[in-house]
Scaffold this motif. Structure first.
Motif, PDB file in Angstrom:
ATOM      1  N   ASP A 110     -10.348   7.067   6.281  1.00 49.34           N
ATOM      2  CA  ASP A 110      -9.096   7.227   5.531  1.00 49.34           C
ATOM      3  C   ASP A 110      -9.316   8.328   4.505  1.00 49.34           C
ATOM      4  O   ASP A 110     -10.404   8.425   3.912  1.00 49.34           O
ATOM      5  CB  ASP A 110      -8.755   5.955   4.736  1.00 49.34           C
ATOM      6  N   PHE A 111      -8.265   9.123   4.279  1.00 53.67           N
ATOM      7  CA  PHE A 111      -8.306  10.174   3.253  1.00 53.67           C
ATOM      8  C   PHE A 111      -7.077  10.064   2.372  1.00 53.67           C
ATOM      9  O   PHE A 111      -5.981   9.780   2.858  1.00 53.67           O
ATOM     10  CB  PHE A 111      -8.293  11.568   3.905  1.00 53.67           C
ATOM     11  N   ILE A 112      -7.278  10.330   1.099  1.00 54.04           N
ATOM     12  CA  ILE A 112      -6.136  10.461   0.183  1.00 54.04           C
ATOM     13  C   ILE A 112      -6.174  11.886  -0.360  1.00 54.04           C
ATOM     14  O   ILE A 112      -7.215  12.331  -0.860  1.00 54.04           O
ATOM     15  CB  ILE A 112      -6.241   9.473  -0.994  1.00 54.04           C
ATOM     16  N   PHE A 172      -3.349  10.178   3.808  1.00 48.74           N
ATOM     17  CA  PHE A 172      -2.186   9.819   3.001  1.00 48.74           C
ATOM     18  C   PHE A 172      -2.080  10.738   1.795  1.00 48.74           C
ATOM     19  O   PHE A 172      -3.097  11.172   1.253  1.00 48.74           O
ATOM     20  CB  PHE A 172      -2.316   8.386   2.462  1.00 48.74           C
ATOM     21  N   MET A 173      -0.815  10.953   1.362  1.00 39.35           N
ATOM     22  CA  MET A 173      -0.618  11.593   0.056  1.00 39.35           C
ATOM     23  C   MET A 173      -0.830  10.516  -0.989  1.00 39.35           C
ATOM     24  O   MET A 173      -0.330   9.398  -0.814  1.00 39.35           O
ATOM     25  CB  MET A 173       0.839  12.073  -0.069  1.00 39.35           C
ATOM     26  N   TYR A 174      -1.533  10.849  -2.048  1.00 40.51           N
ATOM     27  CA  TYR A 174      -1.685   9.856  -3.109  1.00 40.51           C
ATOM     28  C   TYR A 174      -0.307   9.443  -3.611  1.00 40.51           C
ATOM     29  O   TYR A 174       0.555  10.290  -3.860  1.00 40.51           O
ATOM     30  CB  TYR A 174      -2.515  10.422  -4.286  1.00 40.51           C
ATOM     31  N   ILE A 177       0.822  -1.214   0.000  1.00 41.83           N
ATOM     32  CA  ILE A 177       0.000   0.000   0.000  1.00 41.83           C
ATOM     33  C   ILE A 177       0.854   1.260   0.000  1.00 41.83           C
ATOM     34  O   ILE A 177       0.552   2.227  -0.685  1.00 41.83           O
ATOM     35  CB  ILE A 177      -0.963  -0.009   1.210  1.00 41.83           C
ATOM     36  N   ARG A 178       1.930   1.254   0.765  1.00 39.78           N
ATOM     37  CA  ARG A 178       2.710   2.490   0.909  1.00 39.78           C
ATOM     38  C   ARG A 178       3.743   2.658  -0.196  1.00 39.78           C
ATOM     39  O   ARG A 178       4.138   1.701  -0.856  1.00 39.78           O
ATOM     40  CB  ARG A 178       3.408   2.536   2.275  1.00 39.78           C
ATOM     41  N   GLU A 179       4.220   3.904  -0.291  1.00 42.29           N
ATOM     42  CA  GLU A 179       5.171   4.259  -1.333  1.00 42.29           C
ATOM     43  C   GLU A 179       6.477   3.476  -1.188  1.00 42.29           C
ATOM     44  O   GLU A 179       6.923   3.190  -0.091  1.00 42.29           O
ATOM     45  CB  GLU A 179       5.482   5.747  -1.242  1.00 42.29           C
TER      46      GLU A 179
END
Ligand code: SAM
Ligand code: SF4
Length: 473
Positions: free
Chosen positions: A325-327, A356-358, A58-60
């Protein structure tokens, strides 16, 4: 250490778990699967006979982080071989699913690559690797299928050896929603729900082993539609499942995560009204407050749909608290869209939230669209987080003076300190002796911080039963 019957009791297994609670659950099941082969959990990779990286995509830069961890493990594996030992190295989870054979190419010291839907085959894979000579030319094993058989049918019963007061139970996996930004449908595969009877049996075992609270897990848990028990016709939704679980004596609390707004039904909302064991806290990700962005995200709900859902839950259970959750910075998001997200947050008032940052995920539709500059995304994230953190502080502060039922889960960092959870998932710190661990007790909240609250045990009050879980002053 080898027993007379050949059972090896001395193998050490180290599992490094990345990401969500679903991975925590899967890692525990991998340990259950490998226990009959003689593996028991080791606290560090250094001395382990087997190391599993249970990865998250999921994460960068998730894949790069895994490759750099594999670089560190190569040195440990060599050191172990030099001292006459052997380390089996396996990579599982969503990065393994996404990268597949590339892992064996870039890190040829890896023995096994397996996906989230094939870990029930781990014992056979490990046996295959151990049958080949250490350091031989055999290539690593790759199994990232989406098999016909349901993994859960091949897992042993969850071990009751190390019972947890607050247990997790996977009821649903995979996702058919295909949000524009998300890898889950590609790495976890199609939506699947476990039959009701299996879930209830596992919950009973967890409670018999000491669990007082169970969190039902699923990538899209409220899409749950498990086969009815006792040969009954049709399928049960999550609301009906919760009613059945509430009949288990000794199970004081039920939670579920993560839900999709599009899958909320009346039975689930009613369960919050009718089932006292169901906690008045809901993690309901919205991702954005802009209808334009929600459409681009393929979320299939509008901001107003979401607001109405929140109102319906709150009407069913007036003390309900919400998380989301927010993007920020999804392709196409402009300042007007972002302002709509802030307005939605202002209107709802969250007890907590993740933002989160997209970040583009290869193979997902949003990754192909023109991207926003990182500075824009970072600035929006900072603004949103400031608002969310203020709301979280305010929520914690508003509990000051309340008496909340707290399930005491673990010792704190300081001597004499215990940490528990309120119905609203707040971390609650109290002074108390260790024999209270596992008890559900009324606690007066006397202090509030950003991420936790402090309380004092109410003197001379007997333990709270499930029906009183809703108590608040
Ligand atoms: N199924 C859940 C849902 O529909 O909301 C969430 C699953 S996902 C594992 C958890 C959260 O990670 C998402 O709700 C989203 O906010 C975030 N996320 C997923 N993909 C992302 C991406 N490409 N960039 C930033 N955040 C992402
Ligand atoms: Fe990912 Fe959740 Fe969307 Fe499914 S519903 S694609 S898991 S964000």
């Amino acid at each position: 250490m080898v027993e007379k019957d050949g059972t090896d009791l001395g193998k050490r297994l180290y599992i490094k778990t990345y990401g969500c609670q679903m991975n925590v659950y899967d890692s525990a099941r991998m340990a259950d699967l490998l226990a009959p082969l003689g593996y028991h959990i080791a606290p560090a990779a250094g001395e382990a006979d087997m190391v599993i990286l249970n990865t998250c995509h999921i994460r960068e830069k998730a894949a790069e982080k895994v490759y750099s961890e594999l670089g560190r493990l190569r040195a440990l594996k060599r050191a172990r071989a030099a001292s006459g030992g052997r380390m089996v190295l396996a990579v599982g989870g969503c990065v393994a699913q996404a990268e597949g054979a590339e892992i064996l190419r870039r890190a040829p010291h890896v023995d096994i690559v397996f996906g989230p839907q094939t870990y029930h085959r781990l014992p056979a894979m490990v046996a295959g690797i151990l049958a080949a000579p250490a350091g031989g030319a055999a290539r690593g094993l790759l199994d990232t299928d989406f098999p016909e058989e349901a993994k859960f049918d091949f897992l042993p019963e969850a071990a009751a050896a190390s019972p947890s007061v607050a247990a997790i139970l996977s009821v649903q996996e995979g996702c058919d929603k295909f949000c524009s930004f998300c890898v889950v449908p590609y790495t976890r595969g199609a939506e699947y729900s476990r039959p009701v009877a299996d879930v209830v049996a596992e919950a009973r075992r967890l409670v018999a082993a000491g669990a007082r609270e169970i969190t039902l897990l699923g990538q899209n848990v409220n899409a749950y539609h498990g086969a009815a028990p006792n040969g009954g016709a049709g399928e049960w939704g999550l609301g009906r499942l919760i009613h059945a679980l509430a009949e288990i004596a000794g199970l004081a609390r039920i939670r579920y995560t993560t839900s999709h707004p599009g899958d909320v039904d009346e039975a689930l909302i009613a369960a919050h009204r009718d089932v006292p064991q169901l906690m008045p806290f809901l993690h309901l990700p919205v991702q954005s407050g802009s209808d334009r962005v929600l459409a681009a995200m393929n979320r299939k709900h509008t901001a107003d749909d979401y607001r109405r859902l929140v109102e319906r839950f709150a009407a069913a259970r007036p003390d309900m608290a919400f998380s989301s959750d927010f993007i920020v910075g999804h392709p196409g998001e402009d300042e007007v869209d972002f302002a709509a997200t802030l307005a939605l947050v202002e209107g709802i008032g969250y007890a907590q939230a993740f933002s989160f940052m997209y970040s583009p995920r290869p193979g997902t539709p949003a990754a192909q669209a023109p991207q926003l500059p990182d500075e824009v995304k970072a600035a929006r994230l900072a603004t949103l987080q400031e608002l969310l953190w203020a709301q979280q502080r305010r929520f914690n502060e508003a509990c000051r003076g309340d008496v909340l039922p707290v399930l005491l889960e673990r010792p704190g960092r300081h001597p004499g300190q215990l940490i528990g959870r309120s119905p609203y998932l707040q971390s609650v710190h109290v002074e108390g002796s260790g024999h209270l661990l596992g008890a559900l007790l009324p606690v007066r909240i006397v202090g509030a911080g950003q991420n936790s609250v402090a309380g004092v045990l109410e003197a001379d009050v007997p333990e709270i039963g499930p029906a009183a879980a809703a108590v608040s002053a």
